[in-house]
Design an enzyme around this catalytic site. Structure first.
Site, PDB file in Angstrom:
ATOM      1  N   ALA A 506      23.468  28.123  36.447  1.00 26.02           N
ATOM      2  CA  ALA A 506      23.037  29.627  36.487  1.00 26.02           C
ATOM      3  C   ALA A 506      23.873  30.508  36.298  1.00 26.02           C
ATOM      4  CB  ALA A 506      21.889  29.935  37.716  1.00 26.02           C
ATOM      5  N   LYS A 509      22.506  35.878  34.029  1.00 25.76           N
ATOM      6  CA  LYS A 509      21.537  36.112  33.263  1.00 25.76           C
ATOM      7  C   LYS A 509      20.553  35.136  33.020  1.00 25.76           C
ATOM      8  CE  LYS A 509      24.611  39.290  30.856  1.00 25.76           C
ATOM      9  NZ  LYS A 509      25.874  38.474  31.226  1.00 25.76           N
ATOM     10  N   LYS A 684      39.077  36.243  55.488  1.00 23.70           N
ATOM     11  CA  LYS A 684      39.717  34.907  55.825  1.00 23.70           C
ATOM     12  C   LYS A 684      40.266  34.527  57.141  1.00 23.70           C
ATOM     13  CE  LYS A 684      41.012  34.606  51.181  1.00 23.70           C
ATOM     14  NZ  LYS A 684      42.254  34.851  50.011  1.00 23.70           N
ATOM     15  N   GLY A 798      43.679  31.374  41.938  1.00 19.38           N
ATOM     16  CA  GLY A 798      43.534  30.824  40.488  1.00 19.38           C
ATOM     17  C   GLY A 798      42.320  29.932  40.442  1.00 19.38           C
TER      18      GLY A 798
END
Ligand code: ADP
Ligand code: ASP
Ligand code: MG
Length: 815
Positions: A506, A509, A684, A798
């Site tokens: 999913a 949209k 974090k 990344g």
């Protein structure tokens, strides 16, 4: 002599009948009785005709016409025109008779069991006569026999009991004196002493065949159907079910009693008594051996402890409870006599040792009848409060593990219940026969398909485990994850015995779903684009209702709403893997709740990528804590973004431009202020502190930030303008550090229960100095690593590494 039985699907139409005849027409079957069922679906349609007519619904006439056409078409298809007429007129004649009966039912508005048996007997009469005529037309000599003249029963219409003494005698006399050696007979039907047509129970043609076989001491009995033998589970539910080559009569009886429809349960008994081998074979793959059922010493030819798994889909659980039961003999006798008096078939019984309750499972259709008779029987005890009214629970199913080898083999029940438990399947009642040939459990009907698959996987598919993955978020990272999974699917199956299927993808949209074989990943993007939207809550419901085994929900968004549904999923034993940090860094209460749900429902909640992308930061910390270590201090550079920015900023290029570069490379959150303002790093370090055992909230963390306050106003675009305005500020920060021969790093630390984040000058001798690009580093100072910390360092941002970290968490769930 051999007895062959061909079921409804084997004789569904002319084409299939030709297959049947090619089997019969082999030399080994020249002395044979062929028992046939009605054409597939015909018995059901005949029952509808009767009930429609009884309700005064004229539509019964159309149903009859359609049935007539079906039989006429088959005959026309099979028989050469020259020989059609007598068969066609016989069909016509039978439908006239049937019409008369149905008209009577229509007029009376009433359908007795006796009349219903009369009506449904036409299914087998028609099919057997058409097949006999077809054989005749091929010059295969045969004799049609009316089973009603040979199989004699009592008058319990719909479920008649056979008079074996008389039946055996009649069969032997008839066959001994016959001129032929190939007989075609209708299954399912019989007659009572008054010569009224009776039937032997749904699926009863198998039984007919066994009755003939036992009477004649047949050489063997062959049940020809649409699957190759009795299988380890119903192949319609478990695609990996496989044929059981060899099975004992008693195992076959247990499997069929507990729902393996391939053989009607009473079939085994007559053959077993005479020691006649039963073969279950496939009409559509006659060369395959199928299953041999006979007296059989368990364990000779099979390594598995379990022989098969079966289920009964709609049962009700009846519980008789009350203090009045304690120590008084005869309650159960009265209960079972009451049920028997109404022909209620008891499938499973359990009684707790406190003797406070007896619990029995019956077919759902019989629950109402059972309740009425039991409450009537115990009326006095009910009045005096010694017993409670019979409790009836509906919407349940029974799953049973069957195998002779289970006897005195410990651990089977444990394995069964833990496999079900891990998948969030609640067990309502348990029974084990004293023969130890069967362990059965009552579960919700909604869970039954999953339960059968889970147990099949646990007991038979030692070869692999299936993981059903739903991915939400199909952008940069999500897309990479899907591509990585696509590449690795074969490897995982071969090397980790893991079948990783993506059953849903999913984005914000669209939602693409496929539970059957999993989504075809070769064109998932196009398929997703063509799909439509489903609101998040409905989507969660859908995932829960699909109830697939080993389900994993993978959140690759940064969306708060998505993070708010984990609790619902975990509570249904659906594991959650998230790179989304919002849940783990929300209130401590919520974080704790998710962790406990995960524990309670045996569904991992994993978020390794919340800190340092795929670097093993949380995993390492968890291992330290689990093995008894204690954290003294954590120091870390945790923002790939800030690292990138301070590694590239040297006062020459604008600070804002360096930030833009980081954003373009995909190293920042959609709003880079979450990174630059320190919020992301705070989250974090808080997650690490929590995983180290600290109850800590965002407010407890001090942030020595470096962004001018005005940067936090307005949109992301405004932020860039604001940074440009403050270039001198950033340059000053850089120069101050450079003057001391230091680098700038945004450092997070946790010590003595306190956490803080902020910009620091890092001298050349620091562990943090040589940290390049988007690298992260975490130093764990613990009791075991007091001076020299345990260091985790490497690329910490990344899309590719984050995706591979999520992937690793998914694999961890499978373990
Ligand atoms: P027939 O019309 O030949 O009597 P049935 O429909 O009564 O056939 O029985 C065959 C069906 O039984 C198969 O198509 C299969 O879906 C179902 N079945 C349920 N459990 C098992 C099992 N353990 N092994 C084989 N088939 C099973
Ligand atoms: N035709 C009957 C039924 O559908 C008997 C059988 O198929 O064995 O129940
Ligand atoms: Mg059958």
């Amino acid at each position: 002599m051999k007895i062959l039985k061909f079921g409804g699907s084997s004789v569904a139409n002319a084409e299939n009948i030709k297959k049947v005849v090619s089997i019969i027409n082999q030399p080994e079957y020249n002395n044979t009785i062929v028992v046939v069922s009605a054409f597939a679906g015909v018995t059901d349609q005949l029952i509808s005709t009767g009930t429609q007519a009884a309700k005064g619904d004229e539509v019964y006439k159309e149903t009859l016409l359609a049935l007539e056409k079906k039989h006429i078409d088959a005959a026309k298809n099979l028989l050469p025109v020259a020989t059609q007429s007598s068969c066609l007129s016989s069909i016509k004649q039978q439908f006239n008779e049937l019409e008369d009966i149905c008209e009577g039912v229509f007029r009376l508005g009433e359908l007795s069991n006796r009349t219903q048996d009369r009506i449904i007997s036409f299914g087998e009469l028609l099919s057997s006569k058409i097949i006999a005529a077809y054989l005749q037309s091929m010059h295969i000599a045969n004799e049609w026999i009316d089973s009603r003249e040979l199989i004699k029963t009592n008058s319990n219409f719909g479920f008649a009991t056979v008079d074996f003494a008389l039946t055996n005698q009649l069969i032997v006399e008839k066959i001994k004196t016959a001129a032929n050696s190939l007989f075609i007979v209708p299954g399912f039907i019989a007659s009572d002493t008054e010569k009224h047509t009776t039937t032997l129970g749904r699926g009863g043609s198998d039984y007919t065949a066994s009755i003939y076989a036992a009477a004649l001491d047949a050489q063997d009995l062959e049940i020809w159907t649409d699957v190759t033998g009795m299988m380890t589970a119903d192949p319609r539910w478990v695609p990996n079910a496989r044929t059981i080559q060899h099975i004992s009569y008693r195992e076959a009886m247990e499997l069929s009693h507990f729902g393996a429809k391939v053989i009607y349960p009473p079939t085994i008994q007559p053959a077993m008594q005479k020691g006649i081998s039963i073969w279950v074979k496939n009409t559509f793959a006659p060369a395959e051996a199928g299953t041999l059922i006979e007296h059989h010493v368990a364990g000779n030819d099979r390594s598995e402890i379990i022989t098969g798994i079966s289920s009964i889909n709609q049962v009700s659980l009846l519980s008789l409870e009350g203090s009045g039961m304690i120590g008084i003999p005869g309650f159960s006798k009265r209960l079972f006599e009451a049920l028997a008096s109404q022909h209620v078939n008891v499938i499973l019984i359990t009684q707790s040792s406190s003797e406070h309750s007896i619990c029995v499972a019956v077919n759902a259709t019989e629950a109402h009848k059972a309740k009425a008779i039991v409450d009537e029987t115990f009326d006095i005890e009910l009045q005096s409060g010694k017993l409670d009214p019979l409790k009836v629970e509906n919407g349940l199913s029974i799953i049973a593990l069957v195998g002779d080898k289970m006897q005195s083999h410990p651990g089977i029940a444990g394995k069964m219940f833990s496999a079900l438990g891990r998948n969030g399947i609640n067990i309502r009642a348990i029974a084990q026969g004293s023969s130890e040939r069967n362990i059965s459990a009552v579960v919700s009907f909604n869970d039954i398909k999953k339960a059968v698959n889970v147990l099949h996987e646990a007991f038979f598919e030692t070869s692999y485990k299936q993981l059903n993955v739903f991915i939400i978020g199909a952008g940069n990272v999500g897309g990479k994850l899907i591509e990585q999974i696509k590449k690795q699917q074969d490897y995982l199956l071969q090397h980790l015995n893991l079948q990783l299927r993506i059953t849903g993808i999913a984005n914000s949209k669209q939602v693409l779903l496929n539970e059957e074989g999993g989504i075809d990943l070769s064109n998932w993007k196009e398929a997703l684009q063509k799909s439509s939207a489903i609101p998040l809550n409905d989507l969660v419901e859908t995932i829960i209702n699909k109830n697939l085994r080993n389900s994993v929900f993978v959140d690759v968004t940064a969306n708060a709403q998505v993070a708010s549904v984990y609790d619902k999923l975990l509570a249904k034993s659906i594991s959650v893997v998230a790179c989304n940090k919002i849940a783990a860094s929300s209130s401590y209460e919520n974080y704790k709740k998710l962790k406990s749900l995960a524990k309670e429902f045996n569904a991992p909640y994993l978020f390794e990528t919340n800190v340092g992308a795929s670097l093993p930061v949380i995993g390492t910390l968890n291992d330290l804590i689990r093995s008894g270590d204690q954290v003294n201090k954590i120091q870390a550079v945790l923002s790939g973004t800030l690292n990138f920015v301070f590694n590239h900023y040297d006062g020459k290029k604008l600070f804002a431009e360096v930030v833009k570069d980081a954003q373009n490379e995909g190293y920042t959150e959609p709003d880079p202020r979450l990174d630059l303002g320190g919020t992301d790093v705070m989250r974090k370090i808080m997650i690490l502190a929590r995983e180290a055992g600290e109850k800590i909230e965002m407010e407890d963390i001090s942030n020595n930030g470096f962004l001018p306050a005005s940067c936090f106003n307005g949109s992301v675009a405004d932020f860039y303008t604001e940074m440009e305005k403050h270039e001198a500020h950033f340059k000053a920060l850089y120069e101050a550090a450079a003057k001391e021969n230091c680098k700038l790093k945004f450092v997070a630390s946790f010590e003595n229960g306190k956490a803080s984040v902020g910009l620091q000058h890092i001298p050349t001798n620091s562990d943090f100095y040589h940290l390049y690009g988007k690298d992260n580093i975490v130093l764990f100072y613990t009791q075991r690593y007091p001076e020299q910390p345990l260091v985790v360092k490497g690329a910490g941002a990344g899309a590719d590494v984050t995706a591979s970290g999520i992937f690793a968490d998914i694999i961890r769930v499978a373990r």
